[in-house]
Scaffold this active site. Structure first.
Site, PDB file in Angstrom:
ATOM      1  N   SER A   6      -5.857   2.947   2.658  1.00 38.80           N
ATOM      2  CA  SER A   6      -5.394   1.225   2.239  1.00 38.80           C
ATOM      3  C   SER A   6      -5.156   0.378   1.547  1.00 38.80           C
ATOM      4  O   SER A   6      -5.029   1.338   0.181  1.00 38.80           O
ATOM      5  CB  SER A   6      -6.748   0.647   3.389  1.00 38.80           C
ATOM      6  OG  SER A   6      -8.039   0.988   1.478  1.00 38.80           O
ATOM      7  N   LYS A   7      -5.524  -0.670   0.924  1.00 42.67           N
ATOM      8  CA  LYS A   7      -5.047  -1.454   0.053  1.00 42.67           C
ATOM      9  C   LYS A   7      -5.523  -0.894  -1.723  1.00 42.67           C
ATOM     10  O   LYS A   7      -4.816  -0.631  -2.837  1.00 42.67           O
ATOM     11  CB  LYS A   7      -4.921  -2.759  -0.352  1.00 42.67           C
ATOM     12  CG  LYS A   7      -4.589  -3.211   0.245  1.00 42.67           C
ATOM     13  CD  LYS A   7      -4.759  -5.554   0.478  1.00 42.67           C
ATOM     14  CE  LYS A   7      -4.295  -6.114   1.348  1.00 42.67           C
ATOM     15  NZ  LYS A   7      -5.169  -6.678   1.833  1.00 42.67           N
ATOM     16  N   ARG A   8      -6.854  -0.793  -1.206  1.00 44.21           N
ATOM     17  CA  ARG A   8      -7.990   0.696  -2.449  1.00 44.21           C
ATOM     18  C   ARG A   8      -6.769   0.912  -3.016  1.00 44.21           C
ATOM     19  O   ARG A   8      -7.390   1.547  -4.414  1.00 44.21           O
ATOM     20  CB  ARG A   8      -8.864   0.816  -1.659  1.00 44.21           C
ATOM     21  CG  ARG A   8     -10.218   0.280  -1.730  1.00 44.21           C
ATOM     22  CD  ARG A   8     -11.051   1.688  -1.660  1.00 44.21           C
ATOM     23  NE  ARG A   8     -10.843   2.140  -0.579  1.00 44.21           N
ATOM     24  CZ  ARG A   8     -10.709   2.836   0.368  1.00 44.21           C
ATOM     25  NH1 ARG A   8     -11.598   1.589   0.633  1.00 44.21           N
ATOM     26  NH2 ARG A   8     -10.323   3.874   0.915  1.00 44.21           N
ATOM     27  N   GLY A  36      -3.425   1.629  -4.087  1.00 47.32           N
ATOM     28  CA  GLY A  36      -2.209   1.209  -5.036  1.00 47.32           C
ATOM     29  C   GLY A  36      -1.652   0.546  -4.337  1.00 47.32           C
ATOM     30  O   GLY A  36      -1.570   0.206  -2.472  1.00 47.32           O
TER      31      GLY A  36
END
Ligand code: GLU
Length: 466
Positions: A241-243, A245
């Site tokens: 996910s966006k976590r 990067g």
């Protein structure tokens, strides 16, 4: 053209990221293999979170990956009337019912029963009771009347039989109190209306499938076939996910990965070709791909592997093609020199670059004199006699008429022999003087390419600095 019809159904609540792209890859390849078609459906029923800019990014990323859909994309937001019609039909044939339970009431029951499963509060109320609540203008949701016993099963093309006891599925909401239809209803309606024969999507949707099957059954519709794909995890074993990067497909493009490299990587991450082959071009992927060989286990994203694959694909592109691609990312790159020169630089660097951007970064010294030097390499290669060796070589090559790699090499070897040292004692310092870094193409090819003037200037600067 076969009857095989599948779809890709992104929600425009964010960019297309690597996980979506992996699902899309399988959707397209399965269709290609079957000689079928892919439709694109934009799942934008969440009005607040859906954004036009995401739609554009998603379309753009898919096109870049070479995933071209058939027909115009279908937007769920334009199909509200159809969903309302279906909700009415389900109410009319008593496969759905209105529920007037308030959120407060439901929360209290959830606390008491310690479960989120709806206990069928309004399942068997009389028509008159329902009517009087409606007449009083009370708000209601619409719930599907799901089977109380038995089980719902389907044969997943990847995970085989998946069976869910019906008692684990409650009478779920199909239309909210504002009339808005929910995901599990609209997906089934759309897949049916679009004539989808194969639903291929992420494993995160496995738990939705029995609910969607119940919608199909309530409407007496034929079921499509289902395939759920393993997830891609980050190095922390959590779903990518966006976590983690920059995982948006656009970011990979901006970092200089080629679309075929990303496709090749997406293929390997979820699919087992059954051989040791790891490098595939687009044609080979289309020929070899088999949905039946998709791994059941989630895969962990590995950027080293992606870089390795990416570097290989770069080698298959022509120099001109790489030039155009780098310029699409860095318009001014290499513009101070002729294209012929820049393409020679590319020829030297493409075999040692991971991405287009990596290639451009490594190319700096071909255009401007190095401003710094790899300090660790300098300490390693600069010995007491380096200045003297460099000076002798400098004098020799200053007088060279033919500035070509073989003359440059034989001159260097003569200086080394005369001084009784290995050629490396001169090669490394000269390379550092010319490029500021310890690694790169063959020194003599590099010197020929850089030309006499640049080489002489750079070596002189370094000798004077010592
Ligand atoms: N819109 C869903 C998603 O982006 C896909 C639903 C489906 O493929 O059925 O995860």
């Amino acid at each position: 053209m076969s009857d095989f019809l599948t779809r890709f159904a992104p929600s425009p609540t964010g960019r297309l990221h690597l996980g979506h792209a992996a699902s899309a890859f399988h959707v397209w390849k399965a269709a290609e293999r079957a000689g079928g078609r892919v439709l694109l459906r934009i799942e934008d029923t969440d009005r607040e979170r859906s954004k036009r800019e995401y739609v554009e990014q998603i379309l753009d990323s898919l096109s870049w990956l070479g995933m071209d859909w058939d027909d115009e994309p279908i937007f769920q937001s334009s199909r509200s009337d159809r969903y309302s019609e279906i909700v009415e039909r389900l109410l009319a044939n008593r496969n759905a019912y209105r529920c007037f339970a308030t959120e407060k009431e439901l929360n209290k029951i959830r606390e008491e029963t310690k479960t989120y499963l709806y206990p069928g509060l309004w399942r068997d109320r009389s028509e008159s009771e329902v009517q009087s609540r409606m007449d009083a203008g009370e708000s209601f949701t619409v719930r599907l009347r799901t089977p109380l016993s038995g089980s719902t099963s389907f044969i997943d093309q990847i995970y085989n039989k998946i069976e869910t006891p019906n008692k684990e599925i409650d009478d779920f909401v199909i239309a909210r109190s504002d009339g808005g239809p929910v995901y599990n209803l609209v997906v089934a309606v759309d897949d049916h209306d679009m004539g989808i024969t194969h639903v291929i999507r992420g494993e995160d949707h496995v738990s939705n499938t029995p609910k969607q099957i119940m919608v199909y059954q309530a409407l007496n519709w034929n079921l499509p076939s289902f395939a759920h794909l393993p997830m891609i995890l980050g190095p922390d074993q959590k779903r990518l996910s966006k976590r983690h990067g920059a995982t948006g497909v656009q970011a990979f493009r901006e970092q200089g990965y080629l679309p075929e490299a990303l496709n090749n990587y997406l293929a390997l991450i979820g699919w087992n070709p059954g051989t040791d082959q790891e490098m595939f071009n687009m044609e080979q992927l289309a020929e070899t791909f088999d949905l039946g060989k998709v791994n059941k286990k989630s895969a962990v994203f590995d950027d080293k592997k992606l870089n390795w694959i990416s570097g290989h694909h770069l080698m298959f592109r022509s120099n001109k093609d790489i030039l155009d691609n780098v310029r699409s990312l860095i318009p001014e790159w290499g513009k101070t020199e002729s294209d012929v020169y820049v393409m020679k630089v590319i020829d030297q660097l493409k075999v040692r670059s991971k991405t287009l951007i990596h290639l451009a970064e490594q190319s700096k010294y071909f255009f401007t004199d190095p401003e710094s030097c790899d300090e660790e390499a300098r300490m390693r290669f600069w010995k007491d006699n380096t200045r003297e060796l460099l000076n002798t070589y400098f004098k020799d090559i200053s007088e060279l008429d033919d500035w070509d790699q073989s003359s440059l090499e034989s001159s260097l070897r003569t200086v080394a022999d005369d001084a009784g040292v290995g050629a490396g004692k001169i090669i490394h310092p000269v390379r550092l003087a010319l490029s500021g870094v310890a690694h790169g193409p063959s020194l003599f090819i590099m010197m020929e390419l850089l030309g006499k003037e640049r080489c002489i200037r750079r070596i002189r600067t370094v000798i004077n600095l010592l």
